[in-house]
Design an enzyme around this catalytic site. Structure first.
Site, PDB file in Angstrom:
ATOM      1  N   HIS A  84       1.578   4.508  -2.772  1.00 25.91           N
ATOM      2  CA  HIS A  84       1.709   5.965  -2.617  1.00 25.91           C
ATOM      3  C   HIS A  84       2.967   6.484  -3.322  1.00 25.91           C
ATOM      4  CE1 HIS A  84      -1.715   6.713  -0.146  1.00 25.91           C
ATOM      5  NE2 HIS A  84      -1.295   5.979   0.860  1.00 25.91           N
TER       6      HIS A  84
ATOM      7  N   HIS B 117       0.836  -1.207   0.000  1.00 25.41           N
ATOM      8  CA  HIS B 117       0.000   0.000   0.000  1.00 25.41           C
ATOM      9  C   HIS B 117       0.868   1.253   0.000  1.00 25.41           C
ATOM     10  CE1 HIS B 117      -3.429   2.592   1.152  1.00 25.41           C
ATOM     11  NE2 HIS B 117      -2.529   3.223   1.898  1.00 25.41           N
ATOM     12  N   GLU B 118       1.921   1.255   0.818  1.00 23.46           N
ATOM     13  CA  GLU B 118       2.818   2.416   0.871  1.00 23.46           C
ATOM     14  C   GLU B 118       3.597   2.569  -0.432  1.00 23.46           C
ATOM     15  OE1 GLU B 118       2.270   4.485   3.088  1.00 23.46           O
ATOM     16  OE2 GLU B 118       1.030   3.137   4.282  1.00 23.46           O
TER      17      GLU B 118
END
Length: 230
Positions: free
Chosen positions: A105, A101-102
């Site tokens: 980003h 998920h990071e």
């Protein structure tokens, strides 16, 4: 009538508080459950992050370990992906999902994703709005100043904009994460379901924050109306 420590409009916040508690329960439960399930790939969350970053042309993004639990985040200014103690070395489905998920980003940052650019641009203003809106509003209530009430509400709208922008940003990062994990076969189809459960639970916390902000704004408007009628 407004009371210093309680007023009837606080009841408006109860649904958001309940949703927030439920969201926290869900994310902790999902993370705890899938933290016990080791991914078949045998890779750690840090190793997965490095692979996905390199695959997306982000070899210059560093990975750092930070203290805490679920304090994971990507810093677009320093170009650093920070993984928490509970995630970094873990080889679990939950940790890999959070790390991916990071990375999502970081990929957004590379692609100049609109919502990320906008949120980063408004952060300083939102910090000011968050710090000043409530004090100005309640000073306005105490001294009966409609101008301060209006200013407080206007500044609080800046906080609402931040949450409105954050929601699609987080959903998109999770979608990117699941897609990358699927395309690279880092997680099997069955394991993807576990990662999705963790990320969906985490997304619920952002929904709860948005609902709380909306209801808080409704409360401020209601208090303004009550003060005007007195």
């Amino acid at each position: 009538m407004f009371y210093p420590f309680f007023d009837p409009t606080m009841i408006l916040l109860i649904p958001a508080l309940l949703l927030s508690f439920w969201a926290q329960f869900k994310v902790k439960g999902a993370f705890a459950k899938y933290s016990e399930v080791r991914a078949m790939s045998g890779l750690s969350a840090e190793e997965v992050s490095r692979r996905l970053l390199d695959r997306n042309g982000l070899s210059g993004v560093r990975i750092e370990r930070v203290p805490g639990e679920l304090s994971d985040h990507y810093d677009p200014r320093a170009k650093v992906l920070r993984l928490s103690d509970s995630v970094n070395a873990s080889r679990s489905i939950a940790a890999i999902g959070v790390a991916a998920h990071e990375v999502g980003h970081a990929v957004q940052d590379k692609e100049n994703y609109g919502f990320l650019k906008f949120r980063n641009a408004i952060v300083p203003a939102v910090q000011l709005c968050s710090a000043a809106s409530m004090p100005l509003f309640f000073i306005g209530l105490i001294i009966g100043s409609l101008n301060l009430l209006n200013l407080g509400i206007l500044l609080f709208c800046g906080v609402l904009v931040f949450h409105l922008v954050t929601l699609p940003l987080e959903f998109d990062a999770s979608a990117r994460a699941l897609r990358m994990l699927r395309e690279t076969n880092i997680l099997s189809q069955q394991e993807i379901g576990g990662a999705k459960a963790v990320l969906d639970a985490a997304a619920l916390t952002y929904v709860a924050a948005l609902v709380m902000t909306v209801l808080q704004l409704v409360r401020l408007v209601a208090l303004r109306g009550m003060n005007r009628d007195e």
